[in-house]
Design a protein around this motif. Structure first.
Motif, PDB file in Angstrom:
ATOM      1  N   SER A 134       0.832  -1.205   0.000  1.00 19.96           N
ATOM      2  CA  SER A 134       0.000   0.000   0.000  1.00 19.96           C
ATOM      3  C   SER A 134       0.863   1.250   0.000  1.00 19.96           C
ATOM      4  O   SER A 134       1.940   1.286   0.599  1.00 19.96           O
ATOM      5  N   VAL A 135       0.344   2.300  -0.647  1.00 20.81           N
ATOM      6  CA  VAL A 135       1.106   3.542  -0.750  1.00 20.81           C
ATOM      7  C   VAL A 135       0.588   4.637   0.178  1.00 20.81           C
ATOM      8  O   VAL A 135       1.311   5.583   0.486  1.00 20.81           O
ATOM      9  N   ASP A 136      -0.680   4.549   0.619  1.00 22.90           N
ATOM     10  CA  ASP A 136      -1.213   5.531   1.553  1.00 22.90           C
ATOM     11  C   ASP A 136      -2.421   4.927   2.250  1.00 22.90           C
ATOM     12  O   ASP A 136      -2.763   3.760   2.018  1.00 22.90           O
ATOM     13  N   LEU A 137      -3.064   5.705   3.129  1.00 23.53           N
ATOM     14  CA  LEU A 137      -4.182   5.173   3.910  1.00 23.53           C
ATOM     15  C   LEU A 137      -5.332   4.718   3.023  1.00 23.53           C
ATOM     16  O   LEU A 137      -5.899   3.639   3.234  1.00 23.53           O
ATOM     17  N   ASP A 138      -5.697   5.533   2.031  1.00 27.47           N
ATOM     18  CA  ASP A 138      -6.792   5.141   1.142  1.00 27.47           C
ATOM     19  C   ASP A 138      -6.495   3.811   0.465  1.00 27.47           C
ATOM     20  O   ASP A 138      -7.370   2.938   0.360  1.00 27.47           O
ATOM     21  N   ASP A 139      -5.267   3.643   0.020  1.00 28.32           N
ATOM     22  CA  ASP A 139      -4.883   2.415  -0.667  1.00 28.32           C
ATOM     23  C   ASP A 139      -4.902   1.220   0.282  1.00 28.32           C
ATOM     24  O   ASP A 139      -5.393   0.146  -0.068  1.00 28.32           O
ATOM     25  N   VAL A 140      -4.374   1.394   1.492  1.00 28.56           N
ATOM     26  CA  VAL A 140      -4.318   0.267   2.418  1.00 28.56           C
ATOM     27  C   VAL A 140      -5.721  -0.174   2.833  1.00 28.56           C
ATOM     28  O   VAL A 140      -5.996  -1.379   2.958  1.00 28.56           O
ATOM     29  N   LEU A 141      -6.650   0.771   3.013  1.00 28.21           N
ATOM     30  CA  LEU A 141      -8.014   0.381   3.399  1.00 28.21           C
ATOM     31  C   LEU A 141      -8.754  -0.253   2.225  1.00 28.21           C
ATOM     32  O   LEU A 141      -9.525  -1.204   2.419  1.00 28.21           O
ATOM     33  N   ALA A 142      -8.527   0.241   1.014  1.00 24.55           N
ATOM     34  CA  ALA A 142      -9.129  -0.392  -0.163  1.00 24.55           C
ATOM     35  C   ALA A 142      -8.615  -1.821  -0.328  1.00 24.55           C
ATOM     36  O   ALA A 142      -9.379  -2.746  -0.640  1.00 24.55           O
ATOM     37  N   ARG A 143      -7.325  -2.011  -0.114  1.00 28.49           N
ATOM     38  CA  ARG A 143      -6.758  -3.353  -0.192  1.00 28.49           C
ATOM     39  C   ARG A 143      -7.306  -4.240   0.935  1.00 28.49           C
ATOM     40  O   ARG A 143      -7.541  -5.444   0.753  1.00 28.49           O
ATOM     41  N   THR A 144      -7.513  -3.643   2.109  1.00 31.07           N
ATOM     42  CA  THR A 144      -7.994  -4.418   3.254  1.00 31.07           C
ATOM     43  C   THR A 144      -9.363  -5.018   2.988  1.00 31.07           C
ATOM     44  O   THR A 144      -9.599  -6.204   3.263  1.00 31.07           O
ATOM     45  N   VAL A 145     -10.307  -4.229   2.458  1.00 28.30           N
ATOM     46  CA  VAL A 145     -11.641  -4.784   2.219  1.00 28.30           C
ATOM     47  C   VAL A 145     -11.613  -5.842   1.126  1.00 28.30           C
ATOM     48  O   VAL A 145     -12.328  -6.848   1.211  1.00 28.30           O
ATOM     49  N   ARG A 146     -10.791  -5.625   0.103  1.00 28.59           N
ATOM     50  CA  ARG A 146     -10.696  -6.644  -0.949  1.00 28.59           C
ATOM     51  C   ARG A 146     -10.142  -7.945  -0.395  1.00 28.59           C
ATOM     52  O   ARG A 146     -10.658  -9.039  -0.670  1.00 28.59           O
ATOM     53  N   LEU A 147      -9.096  -7.850   0.411  1.00 36.84           N
ATOM     54  CA  LEU A 147      -8.474  -9.037   0.986  1.00 36.84           C
ATOM     55  C   LEU A 147      -9.424  -9.753   1.936  1.00 36.84           C
ATOM     56  O   LEU A 147      -9.575 -10.981   1.887  1.00 36.84           O
ATOM     57  N   LEU A 148     -10.089  -9.000   2.803  1.00 39.55           N
ATOM     58  CA  LEU A 148     -10.987  -9.597   3.789  1.00 39.55           C
ATOM     59  C   LEU A 148     -12.165 -10.273   3.114  1.00 39.55           C
ATOM     60  O   LEU A 148     -12.619 -11.348   3.542  1.00 39.55           O
ATOM     61  N   SER A 149     -12.651  -9.683   2.049  1.00 34.85           N
ATOM     62  CA  SER A 149     -13.735 -10.305   1.301  1.00 34.85           C
ATOM     63  C   SER A 149     -13.284 -11.625   0.673  1.00 34.85           C
ATOM     64  O   SER A 149     -14.025 -12.616   0.677  1.00 34.85           O
ATOM     65  N   GLN A 150     -12.053 -11.652   0.169  1.00 33.43           N
ATOM     66  CA  GLN A 150     -11.531 -12.880  -0.439  1.00 33.43           C
ATOM     67  C   GLN A 150     -11.301 -13.969   0.604  1.00 33.43           C
ATOM     68  O   GLN A 150     -11.536 -15.156   0.351  1.00 33.43           O
ATOM     69  N   LEU A 151     -10.849 -13.587   1.801  1.00 31.49           N
ATOM     70  CA  LEU A 151     -10.572 -14.572   2.848  1.00 31.49           C
ATOM     71  C   LEU A 151     -11.842 -15.186   3.426  1.00 31.49           C
ATOM     72  O   LEU A 151     -11.845 -16.336   3.864  1.00 31.49           O
ATOM     73  N   THR A 152     -12.943 -14.420   3.441  1.00 34.65           N
ATOM     74  CA  THR A 152     -14.157 -14.865   4.130  1.00 34.65           C
ATOM     75  C   THR A 152     -15.326 -15.159   3.200  1.00 34.65           C
ATOM     76  O   THR A 152     -16.296 -15.791   3.631  1.00 34.65           O
TER      77      THR A 152
END
Length: 340
Positions: free
Chosen positions: A99-117
């Motif tokens: 991630s490059v900034d807060l917006d990017d890290v949170l966008a990546r977080t929801v995508r990852l969490l959706s894929q994991l669950t």
């Protein structure tokens, strides 16, 4: 009172029903699990569970499914939060670490969490009601164009490109930058907005028009930062579980589109970073989400504020896996944001 064996029967009913979406009968329990007792004994245990309203018969078949109350007992007493695999933990670190900034890290977080669950993933921005100004930057782009960059201690960065009425020189930009950071640095957003309201008075009258334009843009950025908000991913996962809802999934889709509703629900789930909490079925009825469950955890940012992330899906969900995934992602996010 439910016996220890009765609780174990409840555990396997929840696990088998989540895995198969088929009502679970005593015969299948005896065949799949090593209880060491007869099917008749398991039927007696199931009858007691039904008396306690922990399981119910969806129709005339002999199989049973968990109730909201049964899921609650499972989550509170029986759920085994299996640790994520080495591969899953590595995927979290590799994906979020880019991630490059807060917006990017949170966008990546929801995508990852959706894929994991395989659920709808939700992440709340760090609470901006308690955020403070870390830095203001002005970047000249042309004679009458510049970028204003507003950064809070929670890690949020907002930038805007502004066209001003008259040319702006490097001397004025340097003076503005210095005075803005001296005046606003460390202030809460409310105090920063008040300070900006009189900021133009510190400049010569001929500078007022251009300074006022820049201050007006920054004031809008401050007000934008005061709004708590959520981002989500994986809404399509609800369509894949449409059969888990008694009617249409559209009321659920409408409810999760209302950020105010979800933020109020999150606000009622008082948790600390590292803890995991679940609201199940009818516990969410007041929000139009009576057939869904929400699993959340808290994460902290570099500014010390705590926000929430979680997943939302039908009550028939893999609570053990989802709770473990939410907890693991929240912990890594806290470490990531706490160091940057």
């Amino acid at each position: 009172m439910v016996s220890d064996r009765g609780l174990e029967v409840l555990r396997v009913i929840v696990q088998d029903y989540v895995a198969s979406r088929e009502p679970v009968g005593s015969k299948s329990i005896v065949e799949r699990h090593s209880f060491g007792v007869s099917a008749a004994t398991i039927r007696n245990d199931m009858a007691l569970l039904e008396d306690e309203e922990l399981i119910t018969a969806p129709h005339t078949s002999s199989g049973r499914v968990p109730t909201d109350k049964g899921y609650r007992v499972f989550v509170d007493q029986l759920a085994d939060l299996r640790p994520l695999t080495v591969a899953q933990r590595g995927a979290i670190e590799a994906f979020l670490g880019q991630s490059v900034d807060l917006d990017d890290v949170l966008a990546r977080t929801v995508r990852l969490l959706s894929q994991l669950t395989h659920q709808v993933a939700l992440v709340q921005y760090p609470s901006l009601s308690t955020a403070r100004v870390r830095h203001v930057e002005l970047v000249p782009l042309a004679e009458t164009r510049l970028m204003t960059v507003f950064i809070t201690d929670s890690g949020h960065v907002e930038q805007r490109v502004l066209d001003v009425a008259s040319p702006i020189d490097d001397v004025l930009i340097g003076e503005l930058r210095a005075k803005l950071n001296a005046s606003l640095g460390g202030l809460g957003l409310q105090d920063a907005a008040a300070k900006l309201a009189t900021f133009v008075d510190g400049f010569a009258p001929e500078r007022h028009p251009v300074v006022q334009q820049i201050v007006a843009s920054l004031s809008e950025q401050v007000l934008a930062n005061k709004q708590d908000r959520l981002i989500m991913a994986g809404t399509a996962n609800l369509a894949r579980t449409e059969d888990d809802f008694s009617g249409s999934i559209f009321p659920v889709l409408e409810a999760i589109e209302e950020q105010v509703t979800l933020l109020r629900l999150f606000g009622e789930m008082e948790i600390q970073p590292g803890g995991v909490l679940a609201r199940i079925g009818r516990e969410n009825a007041g929000y139009g989400l009576g057939e869904t469950s929400v699993v959340t955890s808290g994460y902290s940012s570099s500014g010390g504020s705590v926000a929430r992330l979680g997943v939302l899906g039908p009550t028939r969900m893999d609570y053990s896996n989802n709770m473990a995934a939410v907890r693991a992602v929240a912990r890594y996010l806290s470490r990531l944001l706490g160091t940057e």
